[in-house]
Write a protein that holds these residues in place. Sequence first.
Motif, PDB file in Angstrom:
ATOM      1  N   ASP A 131       0.854  -1.083   0.060  1.00 26.74           N
ATOM      2  CA  ASP A 131      -0.122   0.036  -0.148  1.00 26.74           C
ATOM      3  C   ASP A 131       0.849   1.115  -0.013  1.00 26.74           C
ATOM      4  O   ASP A 131       0.182   2.271  -0.178  1.00 26.74           O
ATOM      5  CB  ASP A 131      -0.903  -0.055   1.151  1.00 26.74           C
ATOM      6  CG  ASP A 131      -0.056  -0.041   2.385  1.00 26.74           C
ATOM      7  OD1 ASP A 131       0.976  -0.738   2.703  1.00 26.74           O
ATOM      8  OD2 ASP A 131      -0.694   0.815   3.387  1.00 26.74           O
ATOM      9  N   VAL A 132       2.136   1.088   0.341  1.00 28.67           N
ATOM     10  CA  VAL A 132       2.898   2.340   0.264  1.00 28.67           C
ATOM     11  C   VAL A 132       4.162   2.299  -0.717  1.00 28.67           C
ATOM     12  O   VAL A 132       4.714   3.234  -1.087  1.00 28.67           O
ATOM     13  CB  VAL A 132       3.490   2.498   1.576  1.00 28.67           C
ATOM     14  CG1 VAL A 132       2.285   2.993   2.488  1.00 28.67           C
ATOM     15  CG2 VAL A 132       4.194   1.281   2.048  1.00 28.67           C
ATOM     16  N   LEU A 133       4.426   0.988  -1.222  1.00 29.23           N
ATOM     17  CA  LEU A 133       5.548   0.922  -2.083  1.00 29.23           C
ATOM     18  C   LEU A 133       5.103   0.106  -3.396  1.00 29.23           C
ATOM     19  O   LEU A 133       4.486  -0.873  -3.302  1.00 29.23           O
ATOM     20  CB  LEU A 133       6.911   0.306  -1.431  1.00 29.23           C
ATOM     21  CG  LEU A 133       7.460   0.886  -0.298  1.00 29.23           C
ATOM     22  CD1 LEU A 133       8.310  -0.028   0.618  1.00 29.23           C
ATOM     23  CD2 LEU A 133       8.350   2.160  -0.898  1.00 29.23           C
ATOM     24  N   GLU A 134       6.026   0.388  -4.451  1.00 31.86           N
ATOM     25  CA  GLU A 134       5.647  -0.307  -5.643  1.00 31.86           C
ATOM     26  C   GLU A 134       6.951  -1.368  -5.752  1.00 31.86           C
ATOM     27  O   GLU A 134       8.174  -0.662  -5.914  1.00 31.86           O
ATOM     28  CB  GLU A 134       5.682   0.474  -6.877  1.00 31.86           C
ATOM     29  CG  GLU A 134       5.558  -0.364  -8.248  1.00 31.86           C
ATOM     30  CD  GLU A 134       5.673   0.703  -9.409  1.00 31.86           C
ATOM     31  OE1 GLU A 134       6.150   0.019 -10.531  1.00 31.86           O
ATOM     32  OE2 GLU A 134       4.843   1.609  -9.638  1.00 31.86           O
TER      33      GLU A 134
ATOM     34  N   VAL B 131       9.389  -1.749   6.484  1.00 33.54           N
ATOM     35  CA  VAL B 131       8.185  -1.123   6.040  1.00 33.54           C
ATOM     36  C   VAL B 131       7.810  -0.207   7.452  1.00 33.54           C
ATOM     37  O   VAL B 131       7.062   0.891   7.249  1.00 33.54           O
ATOM     38  CB  VAL B 131       7.063  -2.004   5.870  1.00 33.54           C
ATOM     39  CG1 VAL B 131       5.663  -1.619   5.667  1.00 33.54           C
ATOM     40  CG2 VAL B 131       7.584  -2.871   4.698  1.00 33.54           C
ATOM     41  N   ASN B 132       7.948  -0.676   8.279  1.00 33.94           N
ATOM     42  CA  ASN B 132       7.601  -0.062   9.783  1.00 33.94           C
ATOM     43  C   ASN B 132       8.222   1.310   9.591  1.00 33.94           C
ATOM     44  O   ASN B 132       7.600   2.313  10.040  1.00 33.94           O
ATOM     45  CB  ASN B 132       7.687  -0.785  11.002  1.00 33.94           C
ATOM     46  CG  ASN B 132       6.776  -1.746  11.275  1.00 33.94           C
ATOM     47  OD1 ASN B 132       5.718  -1.892  10.790  1.00 33.94           O
ATOM     48  ND2 ASN B 132       7.060  -2.760  11.967  1.00 33.94           N
TER      49      ASN B 132
ATOM     50  N   LYS C 164       6.893   5.358   9.251  1.00 34.93           N
ATOM     51  CA  LYS C 164       7.319   6.502  10.025  1.00 34.93           C
ATOM     52  C   LYS C 164       8.090   7.721   9.401  1.00 34.93           C
ATOM     53  O   LYS C 164       8.533   8.740  10.050  1.00 34.93           O
ATOM     54  CB  LYS C 164       8.308   5.833  11.160  1.00 34.93           C
ATOM     55  CG  LYS C 164       7.639   4.908  12.355  1.00 34.93           C
ATOM     56  CD  LYS C 164       8.637   4.335  13.112  1.00 34.93           C
ATOM     57  CE  LYS C 164       7.963   3.153  14.064  1.00 34.93           C
ATOM     58  NZ  LYS C 164       8.958   2.506  14.774  1.00 34.93           N
ATOM     59  N   GLY C 165       8.406   7.508   8.380  1.00 34.75           N
ATOM     60  CA  GLY C 165       8.926   8.817   7.437  1.00 34.75           C
ATOM     61  C   GLY C 165      10.579   8.677   7.645  1.00 34.75           C
ATOM     62  O   GLY C 165      11.181   9.807   7.244  1.00 34.75           O
ATOM     63  N   LEU C 166      11.147   7.405   8.011  1.00 30.98           N
ATOM     64  CA  LEU C 166      12.474   7.532   8.293  1.00 30.98           C
ATOM     65  C   LEU C 166      13.071   7.369   6.938  1.00 30.98           C
ATOM     66  O   LEU C 166      14.587   7.333   6.864  1.00 30.98           O
ATOM     67  CB  LEU C 166      12.935   6.439   9.123  1.00 30.98           C
ATOM     68  CG  LEU C 166      12.352   6.587  10.474  1.00 30.98           C
ATOM     69  CD1 LEU C 166      12.718   5.262  11.502  1.00 30.98           C
ATOM     70  CD2 LEU C 166      12.617   7.920  11.195  1.00 30.98           C
ATOM     71  N   TYR C 167      12.526   6.948   5.763  1.00 27.39           N
ATOM     72  CA  TYR C 167      13.410   6.968   4.481  1.00 27.39           C
ATOM     73  C   TYR C 167      12.686   7.721   3.325  1.00 27.39           C
ATOM     74  O   TYR C 167      11.564   8.023   3.418  1.00 27.39           O
ATOM     75  CB  TYR C 167      13.294   5.325   3.813  1.00 27.39           C
ATOM     76  CG  TYR C 167      13.730   4.290   4.952  1.00 27.39           C
ATOM     77  CD1 TYR C 167      15.285   4.472   5.467  1.00 27.39           C
ATOM     78  CD2 TYR C 167      13.015   3.312   5.485  1.00 27.39           C
ATOM     79  CE1 TYR C 167      15.615   3.432   6.475  1.00 27.39           C
ATOM     80  CE2 TYR C 167      13.424   2.300   6.132  1.00 27.39           C
ATOM     81  CZ  TYR C 167      14.940   2.492   6.449  1.00 27.39           C
ATOM     82  OH  TYR C 167      15.395   1.547   7.239  1.00 27.39           O
TER      83      TYR C 167
END
Length: 145
Positions: A30-33, A137-138, A142-145
Amino acid sequence: MQHPRLVIICTQNSARSQMTEAFFKKYGNDVLEVHSAGFEPTEVNPLAKQVMAEVGIDISSQRSKSVKEFLGRMQFGYVVAVCKKAEGRCPTIFPGVRKLFSWPFDDPAAVEGTDEEKLEKFREVRNDIEIKVQEFVNDYRKGLY
C-alpha cells in the motif's frame, strides 16, 4: 497516487530476492511499488516456493527477471541488495536511487546436504527476510526513508 519504487536485487533472482519481493508485497504494497531482478536470472527455486507456501504466500506465479527489463524504463527510489555479489553492481546500474540497502542474506540454494537440511536453510533465510522487511516497512511508514 504512484508509490515510490523499490527493487530487490540478487544475482539470479531465484530465491532470496523472490522471497523478499513477496514479503514487501505482503507488508508494504500500500506504500511501495515493489519489483525484483537479477543480473543472471534463472528460475524461481522450487524450495523458495515451498517455504513461502508454508507461511501462506504463493509465489508460484512469480518469475525471475533480468535487471535489463527495468533499465531505462523505470526509476527506483530504493534498491535492496540481498546478496553481496550483486550489491557492488547496483549503484552504477540504477542512477538516481535515493538509498541503497545492503541485506546480504545467506544463499539457501548453496547449501549442500539432505533435503531437510536444505529446507531448514530456506526457512531460516525466509524468516530473516520477513523480519527485515517488516522493520523496513515500519520505518518507512514512520518517515525514516
